[in-house]
Design a protein around this motif. Structure first.
Motif, PDB file in Angstrom:
ATOM      1  N   GLY A  67      60.123  30.041  57.433  1.00  0.00           N
ATOM      2  CA  GLY A  67      58.841  30.571  57.903  1.00  0.00           C
ATOM      3  C   GLY A  67      58.462  31.870  57.205  1.00  0.00           C
ATOM      4  O   GLY A  67      57.291  32.195  57.091  1.00  0.00           O
ATOM      5  N   ALA A  72      50.835  34.456  56.400  1.00  0.00           N
ATOM      6  CA  ALA A  72      49.946  34.518  57.563  1.00  0.00           C
ATOM      7  C   ALA A  72      50.753  34.391  58.851  1.00  0.00           C
ATOM      8  O   ALA A  72      50.469  35.053  59.856  1.00  0.00           O
ATOM      9  N   PHE A  73      51.774  33.556  58.814  1.00  0.00           N
ATOM     10  CA  PHE A  73      52.641  33.348  59.967  1.00  0.00           C
ATOM     11  C   PHE A  73      53.404  34.634  60.293  1.00  0.00           C
ATOM     12  O   PHE A  73      53.507  35.056  61.452  1.00  0.00           O
ATOM     13  N   MET A  74      53.918  35.277  59.251  1.00  0.00           N
ATOM     14  CA  MET A  74      54.642  36.531  59.461  1.00  0.00           C
ATOM     15  C   MET A  74      53.707  37.600  60.043  1.00  0.00           C
ATOM     16  O   MET A  74      54.077  38.327  60.957  1.00  0.00           O
ATOM     17  N   PHE A  76      51.120  37.094  61.829  1.00  0.00           N
ATOM     18  CA  PHE A  76      50.873  36.768  63.232  1.00  0.00           C
ATOM     19  C   PHE A  76      52.000  37.291  64.104  1.00  0.00           C
ATOM     20  O   PHE A  76      51.778  37.927  65.135  1.00  0.00           O
ATOM     21  N   MET A  77      53.242  37.021  63.691  1.00  0.00           N
ATOM     22  CA  MET A  77      54.372  37.439  64.532  1.00  0.00           C
ATOM     23  C   MET A  77      54.487  38.955  64.595  1.00  0.00           C
ATOM     24  O   MET A  77      54.823  39.516  65.628  1.00  0.00           O
TER      25      MET A  77
ATOM     26  N   PHE B 281      45.511  29.906  61.809  1.00  0.00           N
ATOM     27  CA  PHE B 281      45.391  31.359  61.727  1.00  0.00           C
ATOM     28  C   PHE B 281      43.947  31.831  61.784  1.00  0.00           C
ATOM     29  O   PHE B 281      43.674  33.009  61.610  1.00  0.00           O
ATOM     30  N   SER B 296      56.572  30.411  66.529  1.00  0.00           N
ATOM     31  CA  SER B 296      57.301  31.680  66.540  1.00  0.00           C
ATOM     32  C   SER B 296      58.661  31.502  67.198  1.00  0.00           C
ATOM     33  O   SER B 296      59.663  32.059  66.741  1.00  0.00           O
ATOM     34  N   TYR B 299      60.931  29.844  64.805  1.00  0.00           N
ATOM     35  CA  TYR B 299      61.364  30.768  63.759  1.00  0.00           C
ATOM     36  C   TYR B 299      62.398  31.748  64.306  1.00  0.00           C
ATOM     37  O   TYR B 299      63.374  32.062  63.640  1.00  0.00           O
TER      38      TYR B 299
END
Lengths: 550, 455
Positions: A67, A72-74, A76-77, B281, B296, B299
């Motif tokens: 991931g 973009a995912f990072m 978000f987190m 997103f 999340s 992950y």
């Protein structure tokens, strides 16, 4: 104690689960028939189901295990994770290092979000910033995925990727090694003393950029909004002047005009009267040498140069001579020379994993034959002609290396690559002598160091909004150039006054650091494809030259 | 095939593998149980009553095995083992989530799993030994019942999280899966008996279309898209399996595409889910919040997970049912997800094998239908959680919290078990006993069902 018990129980749990399943599949295989009977179509159906499961499981891995390769995912987190330990912060961003391993940018636990720049202002334009609030710029943006450890281009990267998946708690991105020399760069920044301007130094033997300095600078560790709001109006500290700043070339362009003249066998003497040269045609003002004005200020009359040749015209940097020369050579020849000299062409310094660092195009507006006025102006580096400091350093590097330069390279991992020849080797050699002459007996005498022969060309570019821009382009040492330098100081006055001392200071420091000693040449394929790296999206260059990959 | 009577001793010997797998599953779940309790899972008062359902379950396992031996059951021994392993993992996760928080020993929720397994056993006993054929003539009544059930839900149900539920949050719509599979298997098996492969002309399609259209229409009215997709996918697979015509798949994909477009245009609910899936997103804190929270969690779990009991399942939406796979992913990691998937694959392998050895078309189609439904259900659920597919609100069989889903899955497994037992009654065309080594049966053509006369 508790932790150990926990780990032990987890291990036991996993082992039992694995064992149960292994046993189950073994039994299933032993029981005949292990697969549905052939010819019923069920076997194919089962195979489809298994394939779908495997596909889903693999896709799951792209989020669960890899991931961190999804920016973009990072993001978000980082913003919205409410877990006690934010999983997005487990991955440490890779470092950026200079050629000697000096850290230019680094992150460290326990606060991985804090990006530190130990040599902050000296490298801020090129390295850029990785800020949770303001985003990415410069190399941080161009090589984002590489720094985040999610590129798989080389074996090292592959290994790191695997290690990061196996042990996320110690995960770290890839380190980016630059060709820059931090000590030399800091010397250049110190020599600029905060005056708006830029210094570029290239190693002609392989195109490595040793210095890419720009002033004024900003502190990448403490960005604030005012930098972005007021910066444009004021001194533009965000602008990387070395690659994105375009300036009138002034007398520096005479290098190109002289090269064009020599290539066309020009050996005449030209009359350079004190009252200057007026290009043919209506409403042209005379082009004069600055000596004329100096004498005039003192209440004297300047006698002029008389009939001089290329050597003296170059050493004295005579505008009158070069304006005439340009018109004599004609627009066609000069336009062609400009094209060879990489004008109007995109140039990319660095191809990163997420984008590129591009150099702004130098502009040589193509001159029509019936416009001798523009031709005369552009031949002395005025008019609509605009160049970047990096481009001028590249020209110096070409002269230093027999007329055919290496493409400027910024990252150690980029292999050296030759560009097309921009002049003939003989012309390069003669130009070197002309530039040496200019230092020994001409405008650049300030650079005539005792034990360190420099060849250079001064430039003084007139600008509408204040004092002249000060240029100096040089290479050192003359016999076997190890350094090609271009310096510009905005509104610095004469080239010899402001830019020249910066260049000589840099050469001295380089000698002290042992960078001028002869090194074995790399043996690249000299006849390899010398194609220019094209930047497909010139419109995307921001202040740092970052071009996103689209 | 042995002619001597099958004794309890034979059954005890034959079910050895089941016993062994039960034993190891028991140990696995026990280890997991200790892990969770050792953690004193955050903010959850550890009360012995919390563990009651799990303990009841652990006791129920050997009892079920003993009953299977006592009734001299000769069906597949690996199928119950796989189910018990999966359901055990499910119980463990539910226990960890606090789903069973302080149930009174008398409360029915405590006994959902044992009850479901009792039901499974009852179904098996009812239809074992070839008696599943009793269901064949009931194909059309099953469709009718499904339609009536759907109608009742439509009129009496309450909306909750975008779906209709009957009082007490039971969802009888789950049951129509079984009813419609029986209907499909019966109808398609009749095609086989009447002639070769695909039907000629439109006439044979009429009963299928009539029986299918009513429940589907009502599903559409309910906006239960997940179930709609699931059942139609099963319909396609069974059509191809029964007729050997792969072209139906193409037709089906076209239909699905058209339906997808229609849903996208007409249903705001479907549109939102589709958008959240394609571009998560764009609206991370709105429409895509659920899927991004789930990703999340995955992950955060990484390869080995944060450990059973130390994750943050409270941050995962609908953690105990729709997104249970994300909880597993966080606490047991990618490895744990692999374990769960492998458990399912064991189940499906056995299921398709049972289908393959079933002697008549109806049995084969029924078994294939049940297994395919379950497999697609797992794929739809997991696909939603890992963002491979849009969210559909389909549960994960045996693991998600939800009585109706569990009961339906157990009935399905009960039928499969019944199908796996060789014929002892009327039909003497019994296939080989399940675990006897031997050559796989070969039937004619590349079809699920061998031509009827070729026995």
């Amino acid at each position: 104690m508790h932790q150990a018990l926990n780990s032990l129980l987890t291990l036991v749990f996993f082992l039992f689960c694995f064992w149960t399943l292994a046993l189950g599949f073994r039994y299933s295989r032993a029981a005949a028939p292990a697969k549905p009977a052939a010819g019923t179509g069920l076997r194919r159906l089962l195979r489809c189901v298994v394939l779908l499961f495997v596909a889903f499981f693999l896709y799951q891995a792209t989020w669960q295990l890899a991931g961190f390769s999804r920016p973009a995912f990072m993001d978000f987190m980082r913003k919205y994770s409410r877990r006690p330990v934010n999983p997005a912060n487990e991955m440490i961003r890779g470092r950026i290092l200079d050629r000697n391993g000096i850290e230019l940018a680094l992150s460290a636990r326990p606060d991985p979000l804090l990006r530190r720049y130990p040599r902050g202002r000296s490298f801020c334009h090129l390295v850029g910033y990785a800020d949770p609030m303001f985003g990415l710029s410069g190399l941080e943006a161009a090589d984002n995925t590489f720094l985040n450890g999610s590129t798989l281009a080389s074996r090292d990267e592959l290994g790191r990727f695997g290690m990061n998946i196996l042990n996320r708690r110690k995960a770290e991105g890839n380190a980016l090694g630059l060709t820059l020399d931090a000590r030399l760069q800091e010397t250049a920044v110190a020599l600029l003393r905060g005056r708006p301007g830029a210094v570029v130094a290239i190693q002609p033997q392989d195109g490595s950029l040793l210095v890419l300095a720009s002033a004024p600078a900003f502190n990448p560790e403490s960005l604030d909004a005012s930098l972005f709001n007021e910066g444009i109006k004021r001194a533009s500290p965000l602008l990387n002047r070395a690659t994105q700043g375009v300036y009138p070339a002034g007398s520096v362009i005479k290098i190109m005009v002289a090269a064009c003249a020599m290539e066309n066998g020009f050996a005449d003497l030209l009359d350079c009267p004190p009252e200057g040269y007026t290009p043919p045609g209506p409403r042209h003002r005379p082009i004069r040498d600055h000596e004329y004005y100096e004498y005039q200020r003192r209440g004297q009359a300047w006698p002029g140069w008389g009939r001089i040749g290329l050597e003296k015209g170059f050493a004295r940097s005579s505008n009158v001579f070069f304006a005439q020369l340009g018109v004599r050579l004609g627009s066609q020849r000069l336009n062609r020379a400009a094209e060879r000299f990489l004008f109007n062409q995109p140039l990319t310094l660095f191809e990163g994993s997420s984008g590129a660092i591009a150099v702004r195009q130098s502009a040589w507006p193509v001159v029509r034959p019936e416009d001798p006025g523009s031709l005369a102006q552009q031949s002395i580096g005025q008019g609509a002609l605009l160049v970047t400091p990096l481009h001028m350093a590249l020209v110096a590097a070409a002269i230093a290396y027999g007329g055919r330069p290496y493409a400027p390279r910024l990252a150690m991992r980029t292999p050296p690559r030759l560009l097309d020849a921009i002049m003939d080797p003989g012309v390069a050699e003669k130009l070197k002598q002309l530039m040496r002459e200019a230092v020994e007996h001409g405008t650049g005498q300030g650079a005539n160091l005792k034990d360190l022969p420099i060849a250079g060309k001064t430039g003084t570019a007139q600008v509408p909004d204040g004092a002249d821009h000060s240029w100096f382009v040089c290479l050192a040492p003359v016999e076997r150039p190890a350094l090609a330098i271009a310096v510009i100081i905005e509104h610095g006055g004469y080239g010899a006054a402001a830019a020249l001392p910066v260049a000589t200071g840099l050469v001295k420091e380089a000698k002290k650091l042992g960078l001028l000693e002869a090194k074995p040449e790399p043996s690249p394929e000299r006849d390899g494809p010398g194609k220019n790296i094209l930047n497909p999206h010139p419109e995307f260059q921001g202040t740092s030259g970052f071009v996103p990959r689209i | 095939m042995s002619r001597s009577p099958f004794t309890i001793r034979d059954a005890w010997r034959q079910r050895r593998q089941e016993r062994s797998l039960f034993f190891w599953s028991f140990l696995s779940i026990l280890a997991g149980y200790l892990l969770v309790t050792a953690h004193k899972t955050g903010n959850l008062p550890l009360h012995w009553q919390n563990s009651l359902p799990l303990l009841v379950y652990l006791v129920a396992m050997p009892i079920l095995h003993l009953i299977l031996v006592l009734i001299k059951f000769r069906g597949d021994p690996l199928l119950p083992a796989a189910v018990f392993f999966l359901a055990g993992l499910g119980m463990l996760i539910q226990f960890r989530l606090g789903t069973f928080a302080i149930p009174v020993p008398g409360k029915p929720a405590t006994y959902v799993f044992p009850a479901a397994f009792a039901l499974m056993l009852a179904v098996t006993v009812c239809f074992r030994g070839g008696r599943f054929r009793l269901l064949e003539p009931l194909a059309f009544p099953c469709a009718l019942l499904a339609a009536i059930l759907m109608g009742a839900i439509l009129f009496l149900g309450q909306r909750y999280r975008g779906a209709l539920f009957m009082p007490g949050y039971t969802n009888p719509a789950e049951l129509i899966k079984i009813l419609l599979i029986i209907f499909l298997a019966g109808t398609l098996a009749r095609w086989r008996k009447e002639g070769a492969g695909a039907p000629r002309g439109f006439l044979p399609w009429v009963p299928l279309l009539v029986g299918w259209a009513a429940p589907m229409g009502m599903l559409l009215l309910q906006r239960d898209l997940g179930m709609l997709v699931l059942l139609n996918a099963v319909l396609l697979v069974l059509l191809v399996a029964a007729t050997g015509r792969v072209s139906y798949l193409t037709l089906g994909f076209l239909g699905a595409g058209a339906l997808g477009v229609a849903i996208f245009i007409f249903s705001a609910h479907g549109q939102a889910r589709f958008a959240a899936w394609l571009a998560p997103f764009v609206d991370p804190t709105g429409k895509s919040w659920q899927i991004l929270q789930s990703l999340s969690a995955l992950y955060a779990g990484g390869l080995w997970g944060v450990g059973l009991g130390s994750g943050s399942p409270r941050l995962i939406p609908i953690a105990s049912s729709d997104f249970i796979y994300a909880v597993i992913g966080e606490e047991m990691g990618y490895a744990g997800c692999g374990i769960v998937l492998a458990g399912y694959l064991l189940l499906f392998t056995r299921g398709y094998r049972i289908a393959g050895t079933s002697p008549d078309p109806f049995g084969r189609l029924l078994a294939a239908g049940i297994v395919t439904t379950m497999a697609f259900q797992v794929l739809l659920n997991i696909g939603g959680v890992i963002k491979a597919l849009p969210l559909t609100g389909i549960t994960l069989p045996f693991i998600s919290h939800g009585g109706s889903s569990l009961v339906t899955a157990c009935i399905g497994i009960g039928l499969l078990l019944a199908l796996s037992e060789p014929d002892t009654g009327a039909a003497k065309t019994a296939g080989s006993p399940t675990l006897r080594k031997g050559k796989p049966k070969r039937s004619a053509g590349p079809r699920l069902i061998s031509p009827a006369g070729k026995k």
